[in-house]
Design an enzyme around this catalytic site. Structure first.
Site, PDB file in Angstrom:
ATOM      1  N   ASP A  59      12.870  41.184   3.469  1.00  0.00           N
ATOM      2  CA  ASP A  59      14.047  41.659   2.744  1.00  0.00           C
ATOM      3  C   ASP A  59      15.197  41.947   3.704  1.00  0.00           C
ATOM      4  OD1 ASP A  59      12.787  43.819   3.968  1.00  0.00           O
ATOM      5  OD2 ASP A  59      12.356  44.888   2.119  1.00  0.00           O
TER       6      ASP A  59
ATOM      7  N   ASP B 287       7.606  55.305  -3.649  1.00  0.00           N
ATOM      8  CA  ASP B 287       7.543  55.003  -5.080  1.00  0.00           C
ATOM      9  C   ASP B 287       6.694  53.757  -5.369  1.00  0.00           C
ATOM     10  OD1 ASP B 287       9.160  53.014  -4.088  1.00  0.00           O
ATOM     11  OD2 ASP B 287      10.901  53.470  -5.347  1.00  0.00           O
TER      12      ASP B 287
ATOM     13  N   HIS C 133       7.008  50.784  -3.847  1.00  0.00           N
ATOM     14  CA  HIS C 133       7.660  49.482  -3.679  1.00  0.00           C
ATOM     15  C   HIS C 133       7.101  48.731  -2.474  1.00  0.00           C
ATOM     16  CE1 HIS C 133      10.869  51.527  -1.043  1.00  0.00           C
ATOM     17  NE2 HIS C 133      10.494  50.511  -0.296  1.00  0.00           N
TER      18      HIS C 133
HETATM   19  C1  GLP Z   1      11.662  49.990   3.230  1.00  0.00           C
HETATM   20  C2  GLP Z   1      11.243  48.539   3.412  1.00  0.00           C
HETATM   21  C3  GLP Z   1       9.786  48.326   3.052  1.00  0.00           C
HETATM   22  C4  GLP Z   1       8.930  49.392   3.693  1.00  0.00           C
HETATM   23  C5  GLP Z   1       9.345  50.760   3.188  1.00  0.00           C
HETATM   24  C6  GLP Z   1       8.503  51.886   3.757  1.00  0.00           C
HETATM   25  O1  GLP Z   1      12.085  50.276   1.962  1.00  0.00           O
HETATM   26  N1  GLP Z   1      12.038  47.638   2.660  1.00  0.00           N
HETATM   27  O2  GLP Z   1       9.383  47.033   3.467  1.00  0.00           O
HETATM   28  O3  GLP Z   1       7.584  49.171   3.397  1.00  0.00           O
HETATM   29  O4  GLP Z   1      10.696  50.954   3.577  1.00  0.00           O
HETATM   30  O5  GLP Z   1       8.945  52.166   5.042  1.00  0.00           O
HETATM   31  P1  GLP Z   1       8.223  53.101   6.069  1.00  0.00           P
HETATM   32  O6  GLP Z   1       7.101  52.325   6.632  1.00  0.00           O
HETATM   33  O7  GLP Z   1       9.271  53.406   7.094  1.00  0.00           O
HETATM   34  O8  GLP Z   1       7.781  54.318   5.328  1.00  0.00           O
END
Ligand code: GLP
Length: 240
Positions: free
Chosen positions: A66, A135, A137
């Site tokens: 992304d 959440d 995602h």
């Molecule tokens: C962002 C990214 C995701 C990632 C998420 C969690 O939103 N787009 O790909 O998994 O953050 O990030 P973290 O690992 O820093 O908690």
């Protein structure tokens, strides 16, 4: 789905590096990369193996999940910049083979279609690394994303913008829009590897692993996938 509960983030990093190393040793590897904090230990382990054990990324193609829309070119928190800094500039992958959706494209839907087609033209992703948002995602597929969605523009929830504010000066600087591989796109990868650590992820991990397969928790698509592995520490596994 296989769930592996690990003693530390370092152990998770070693397991992920093992999975990636096996793909990297095969013919014409295509790897799927994720940003966020969770994959960093795995990237550090891959860089270490590249430097010390000769693990090579030569001939590898990489696709990022992304990208933010609207950050100025070269912004240090654009995901293209983050993945360069955290992994790809430290290994022997050709920078031209590291792909990400262009969040500055004039025609965003056309850019998304181009990106999705490029993944297909490369023969699909052999192993896709995923973090998970609080959440549920994955990529930037927020709750209620279509389970069959392809790469497309999305609007971030306030929760995700708050979560990601730590990478920016303030939450107001976190972009509102993104381009993300869809859940359908992600599901075409042959092996999905999700990593999570800490209690803040426990509820999302439980929903992904034990909740219903539902757009309410995008990460629950791992239940449907034929080859999914989840590496978590004790804290992230605490609601299982
Ligand atoms: C962002 C990214 C995701 C990632 C998420 C969690 O939103 N787009 O790909 O998994 O953050 O990030 P973290 O690992 O820093 O908690």
């Amino acid at each position: 789905m296989e769930v592996v509960i690990c003693e530390s983030a370092e152990e998770i990093g070693r397991h992920v590096a093992d999975v990636f190393a096996a793909v990297l040793r095969g013919p014409a590897p295509v790897i799927g990369l994720a940003t966020g904090s969770s994959p960093l230990v795995a990237y550090q382990e891959l860089i270490r193996r590249h430097r010390e054990d000769g693990l090579s990324f030569a001939g590898t193609t990489a696709f990022l999940l992304d990208e933010y829309v609207g950050l100025p070119a070269g912004h240090p928190e654009s995901y293209a910049a983050v993945i360069r800094r955290e992994l790809t500039e430290h290994v022997d992958i050709d920078p031209a083979d590291v792909h990400s959706p262009d969040g500055g494209a004039a025609d965003l839907p056309a850019e998304c279609a181009r990106y999705d087609a490029a993944i297909g033209a490369a023969g699909g992703v052999h192993v896709q690394l995923l973090g998970i948002g609080t959440d549920g995602h994955i990529g930037f597929n927020e709750p209620m994303s279509s389970l069959s969605s392809r790469t497309r523009p999305k609007t971030l929830t306030q929760q995700t913008r708050d979560d990601n504010a730590r990478f920016f000066g303030s939450v107001d600087e976190v972009p509102r829009h993104v381009l993300t591989q869809g859940l359908g796109t992600i599901g075409t990868a042959r092996h999905l590897v999700m990593v999570a650590t800490g209690t803040a992820k426990a509820e999302a991990v439980a929903a992904a692993v034990e909740g219903p397969l539902s757009a309410r928790c995008p990460a629950s698509i791992l239940q449907w996938h034929q080859h999914a592995t989840v590496f978590v520490d004790e804290a992230a596994a605490s609601e299982l």
